[in-house]
Design an enzyme around this catalytic site. Sequence first.
Site, PDB file in Angstrom:
ATOM      1  N   ARG A  92     -20.935   4.389  38.563  1.00 39.20           N
ATOM      2  CA  ARG A  92     -20.773   4.188  37.117  1.00 39.20           C
ATOM      3  C   ARG A  92     -19.308   3.939  36.748  1.00 39.20           C
ATOM      4  O   ARG A  92     -18.895   4.168  35.621  1.00 39.20           O
ATOM      5  CB  ARG A  92     -21.312   5.375  36.358  1.00 39.20           C
ATOM      6  CG  ARG A  92     -20.755   6.710  36.811  1.00 39.20           C
ATOM      7  CD  ARG A  92     -21.219   7.772  35.891  1.00 39.20           C
ATOM      8  NE  ARG A  92     -20.939   9.093  36.438  1.00 39.20           N
ATOM      9  CZ  ARG A  92     -21.148  10.191  35.769  1.00 39.20           C
ATOM     10  NH1 ARG A  92     -21.617  10.138  34.548  1.00 39.20           N
ATOM     11  NH2 ARG A  92     -20.893  11.360  36.311  1.00 39.20           N
ATOM     12  N   LYS A 107     -15.133   4.402  33.198  1.00 34.89           N
ATOM     13  CA  LYS A 107     -16.187   5.287  33.715  1.00 34.89           C
ATOM     14  C   LYS A 107     -17.305   5.362  32.689  1.00 34.89           C
ATOM     15  O   LYS A 107     -17.071   5.757  31.546  1.00 34.89           O
ATOM     16  CB  LYS A 107     -15.630   6.684  34.005  1.00 34.89           C
ATOM     17  CG  LYS A 107     -16.674   7.615  34.624  1.00 34.89           C
ATOM     18  CD  LYS A 107     -16.030   8.826  35.259  1.00 34.89           C
ATOM     19  CE  LYS A 107     -17.074   9.818  35.755  1.00 34.89           C
ATOM     20  NZ  LYS A 107     -16.464  11.012  36.338  1.00 34.89           N
ATOM     21  N   ASP A 119     -28.050   5.690  35.951  1.00 33.46           N
ATOM     22  CA  ASP A 119     -28.053   4.687  34.887  1.00 33.46           C
ATOM     23  C   ASP A 119     -26.672   4.075  34.648  1.00 33.46           C
ATOM     24  O   ASP A 119     -26.508   3.240  33.765  1.00 33.46           O
ATOM     25  CB  ASP A 119     -28.585   5.302  33.579  1.00 33.46           C
ATOM     26  CG  ASP A 119     -27.793   6.534  33.168  1.00 33.46           C
ATOM     27  OD1 ASP A 119     -26.723   6.790  33.773  1.00 33.46           O
ATOM     28  OD2 ASP A 119     -28.225   7.236  32.242  1.00 33.46           O
ATOM     29  N   ARG A 170      -9.807   5.211  32.563  1.00 32.78           N
ATOM     30  CA  ARG A 170      -8.930   6.090  33.325  1.00 32.78           C
ATOM     31  C   ARG A 170      -8.010   5.309  34.251  1.00 32.78           C
ATOM     32  O   ARG A 170      -8.282   4.150  34.579  1.00 32.78           O
ATOM     33  CB  ARG A 170      -9.745   7.170  34.058  1.00 32.78           C
ATOM     34  CG  ARG A 170     -10.884   6.668  34.922  1.00 32.78           C
ATOM     35  CD  ARG A 170     -11.682   7.833  35.519  1.00 32.78           C
ATOM     36  NE  ARG A 170     -12.483   7.384  36.647  1.00 32.78           N
ATOM     37  CZ  ARG A 170     -13.127   8.188  37.486  1.00 32.78           C
ATOM     38  NH1 ARG A 170     -13.075   9.493  37.319  1.00 32.78           N
ATOM     39  NH2 ARG A 170     -13.839   7.713  38.490  1.00 32.78           N
ATOM     40  N   ARG A 177     -10.768   6.880  48.293  1.00 31.08           N
ATOM     41  CA  ARG A 177     -11.165   8.273  48.551  1.00 31.08           C
ATOM     42  C   ARG A 177     -11.262   8.530  50.047  1.00 31.08           C
ATOM     43  O   ARG A 177     -11.368   7.576  50.822  1.00 31.08           O
ATOM     44  CB  ARG A 177     -12.547   8.502  47.908  1.00 31.08           C
ATOM     45  CG  ARG A 177     -12.511   8.339  46.403  1.00 31.08           C
ATOM     46  CD  ARG A 177     -13.724   7.543  45.889  1.00 31.08           C
ATOM     47  NE  ARG A 177     -13.528   7.147  44.495  1.00 31.08           N
ATOM     48  CZ  ARG A 177     -13.799   7.918  43.468  1.00 31.08           C
ATOM     49  NH1 ARG A 177     -14.344   9.092  43.655  1.00 31.08           N
ATOM     50  NH2 ARG A 177     -13.547   7.528  42.231  1.00 31.08           N
ATOM     51  N   ASP A 246     -16.071  12.370  48.803  1.00 31.90           N
ATOM     52  CA  ASP A 246     -15.984  11.174  47.954  1.00 31.90           C
ATOM     53  C   ASP A 246     -15.213  11.478  46.663  1.00 31.90           C
ATOM     54  O   ASP A 246     -14.846  10.548  45.933  1.00 31.90           O
ATOM     55  CB  ASP A 246     -17.376  10.623  47.618  1.00 31.90           C
ATOM     56  CG  ASP A 246     -18.303  11.691  47.079  1.00 31.90           C
ATOM     57  OD1 ASP A 246     -18.563  12.666  47.809  1.00 31.90           O
ATOM     58  OD2 ASP A 246     -18.755  11.580  45.935  1.00 31.90           O
ATOM     59  N   ASN A 247     -14.971  12.751  46.392  1.00 31.93           N
ATOM     60  CA  ASN A 247     -14.186  13.110  45.198  1.00 31.93           C
ATOM     61  C   ASN A 247     -12.763  13.524  45.577  1.00 31.93           C
ATOM     62  O   ASN A 247     -12.065  14.148  44.774  1.00 31.93           O
ATOM     63  CB  ASN A 247     -14.871  14.234  44.428  1.00 31.93           C
ATOM     64  CG  ASN A 247     -16.164  13.761  43.774  1.00 31.93           C
ATOM     65  OD1 ASN A 247     -16.330  12.568  43.508  1.00 31.93           O
ATOM     66  ND2 ASN A 247     -17.070  14.675  43.514  1.00 31.93           N
ATOM     67  N   ASP A 256     -12.113  12.678  39.515  1.00 37.91           N
ATOM     68  CA  ASP A 256     -13.550  12.897  39.298  1.00 37.91           C
ATOM     69  C   ASP A 256     -13.863  14.272  38.718  1.00 37.91           C
ATOM     70  O   ASP A 256     -14.393  15.157  39.385  1.00 37.91           O
ATOM     71  CB  ASP A 256     -14.333  12.655  40.601  1.00 37.91           C
ATOM     72  CG  ASP A 256     -14.514  11.166  40.865  1.00 37.91           C
ATOM     73  OD1 ASP A 256     -13.784  10.369  40.252  1.00 37.91           O
ATOM     74  OD2 ASP A 256     -15.390  10.794  41.670  1.00 37.91           O
TER      75      ASP A 256
HETATM   76  P1  AMP Z   1     -19.825  12.695  41.409  1.00 34.51           P
HETATM   77  O1  AMP Z   1     -19.996  13.797  42.428  1.00 34.51           O
HETATM   78  O2  AMP Z   1     -20.175  13.059  40.026  1.00 34.51           O
HETATM   79  O3  AMP Z   1     -18.447  12.097  41.488  1.00 34.51           O
HETATM   80  O4  AMP Z   1     -20.886  11.539  41.781  1.00 34.51           O
HETATM   81  C1  AMP Z   1     -21.468  11.330  43.035  1.00 34.51           C
HETATM   82  C2  AMP Z   1     -21.995   9.939  43.139  1.00 34.51           C
HETATM   83  O5  AMP Z   1     -23.034   9.708  42.197  1.00 34.51           O
HETATM   84  C3  AMP Z   1     -20.977   8.833  42.921  1.00 34.51           C
HETATM   85  O6  AMP Z   1     -21.267   7.789  43.793  1.00 34.51           O
HETATM   86  C4  AMP Z   1     -21.209   8.453  41.485  1.00 34.51           C
HETATM   87  O7  AMP Z   1     -20.791   7.146  41.203  1.00 34.51           O
HETATM   88  C5  AMP Z   1     -22.722   8.585  41.382  1.00 34.51           C
HETATM   89  N1  AMP Z   1     -23.188   8.828  40.008  1.00 34.51           N
HETATM   90  C6  AMP Z   1     -23.061   9.965  39.276  1.00 34.51           C
HETATM   91  N2  AMP Z   1     -23.617   9.819  38.064  1.00 34.51           N
HETATM   92  C7  AMP Z   1     -24.138   8.573  38.002  1.00 34.51           C
HETATM   93  C8  AMP Z   1     -24.846   7.817  37.021  1.00 34.51           C
HETATM   94  N3  AMP Z   1     -25.147   8.332  35.832  1.00 34.51           N
HETATM   95  N4  AMP Z   1     -25.195   6.553  37.329  1.00 34.51           N
HETATM   96  C9  AMP Z   1     -24.899   6.026  38.519  1.00 34.51           C
HETATM   97  N5  AMP Z   1     -24.250   6.666  39.490  1.00 34.51           N
HETATM   98  C10 AMP Z   1     -23.859   7.930  39.248  1.00 34.51           C
HETATM   99 MG    MG Z   2     -17.288  11.117  42.263  1.00 31.75          MG
END
Ligand code: AMP
Ligand code: MG
Length: 479
Positions: A92, A107, A119, A170, A177, A246-247, A256
């Site tokens: 996203r 974002k 989404d 941002r 990463r 990944d964060n 993130d």
């Molecule tokens: P995060 O741990 O929140 O940084 O997200 C983990 C993964 O899920 C990353 O690849 C994000 O891009 C993906 N992600 C989280 N929320 C959404 C969303 N609403 N739509 C699409 N991808 C998402």
């Molecule tokens: Mg992330």
Amino acid sequence: MKFSDLKLTTPYLKLSALFYDRVEPTPLQKPFLIAVSQEAAKLLGVDEKLDEDEALVSIVNGVKKLQNSETFSMCYAGHQFGYFVPRLGDGRAINLGKVNGQNLQLKGAGRTLYSRNGDGRAVLRSSIREFLMSEAMYGLGIPTSRALALIGSESKVARERWEKGAIVLRLSPTWVRFGTFEYFNAKGEHEKLQELADYVIDESFPELKAQEGIYLKMYAKIVKNTAETLAKWQAYGFNHGVMNTDNMSIDGRTIDYGPFSFLDDYDKEYVCNHTDQEGRYSFKNQPGIAHWNLGELAKALSPIVKYDAALQILDEVFGASYETLYSQIMYERMGLQTQQENDRELFSWMLGALQSAVIDYNDFFRKLSLFDGDKSAILECCVYRNQLDEWLDVYMLRLEKESLSAEMRHKKMLHVNPKYILKNHILQEAIQKAEVDDFSMVNDLLKVALAPFDEHKELEYLCKPVPMEAKNIKLSCSS
Ligand code: AMP
Ligand code: MG
């Protein structure tokens, strides 16, 4: 310079096609501006007022483009809660390009190739949290991505209930990463690994160029930066909540922002992320997890770096960098300039006393900054006083070994012990107002976020005590 006059470049798009996917943002409906950080705009060389820039909302909403902007999302993998997921990517986040060493990213701007079942949206509450905390971390001197603007909308986004979509613009000097390296290593794409390492050196560690053993040196820098960021998190009581690889930013900064939280009462066992049932990312575990994540990065780099040599660096550099900075900050927070024989004991005793006292971690240090022997201001904030009461007596004696005057000590300590910490309860209050279209508190919080050590007489309501029921709560991952 006006924001909408910026000219971008897109060096990431010079990498092989596997690294990214070109994607157009999907605009939100009826977008409107909620907040801007003029301070963040300075990073881009923008000095004209952001909120007077008539194109700002359209640019953040992905309708208008900055000059030479080419939009794309980045591909990466990652260890989530210890388990490897071979493909994640910006689900996203959509990149706009780069200017003045800052990569601009939206974002919540819609689906991408990497969205999986998501989404591509971000809801208002989590966007307010990310916007404010990025600027607050900067205000505290903790390496972080930054936030330039926040827009709201009338677009409906499905979470546990219907919510409204928002976008944060941002900024970061890099969006690479640990998981970006992991992606290429897992695929056996060793040339791409080297291509990425060269890009990272160019972008984040140019001082290493033309040196010998350059990739190992890059790894050493990543280890050091990460350890130093962790030292700051631990010193200021920040719990990130989702320290998946990944964060983890490749230059060590905080990125993130999800279910993060500052400690309210000091509790080393605190876990801010509600879904983290085993407490993998608890406050006390964070340095160990950063070390583990760096170990995974060493594995991912092993086709281009000697693995044993990387592990040796990890062991030598991480602990030393972490300890040095953590102890330096804690000495400053305690107002101690000299090192004395029993300081270690004094320090562990303090943390033990804080843990048992049930007292707000950062408020304690703010009050300690003005301590002159009268213990009442501190003790009246504790539930259990005995240990801290005794500790303060010994601390008072320890202060006598310092040559600095009390007045100078107070002054110095007030510069390292923030008055304003963006705690959950206050963010939550700002969010509740924002959800009924009152964004005044978001903008008030931004002011104190950027200058947390200063007095803001008219904004004192933002550092009121945390209500009992709101202390150290766990936060939902939904965002
Ligand atoms: P995060 O741990 O929140 O940084 O997200 C983990 C993964 O899920 C990353 O690849 C994000 O891009 C993906 N992600 C989280 N929320 C959404 C969303 N609403 N739509 C699409 N991808 C998402
Ligand atoms: Mg992330």
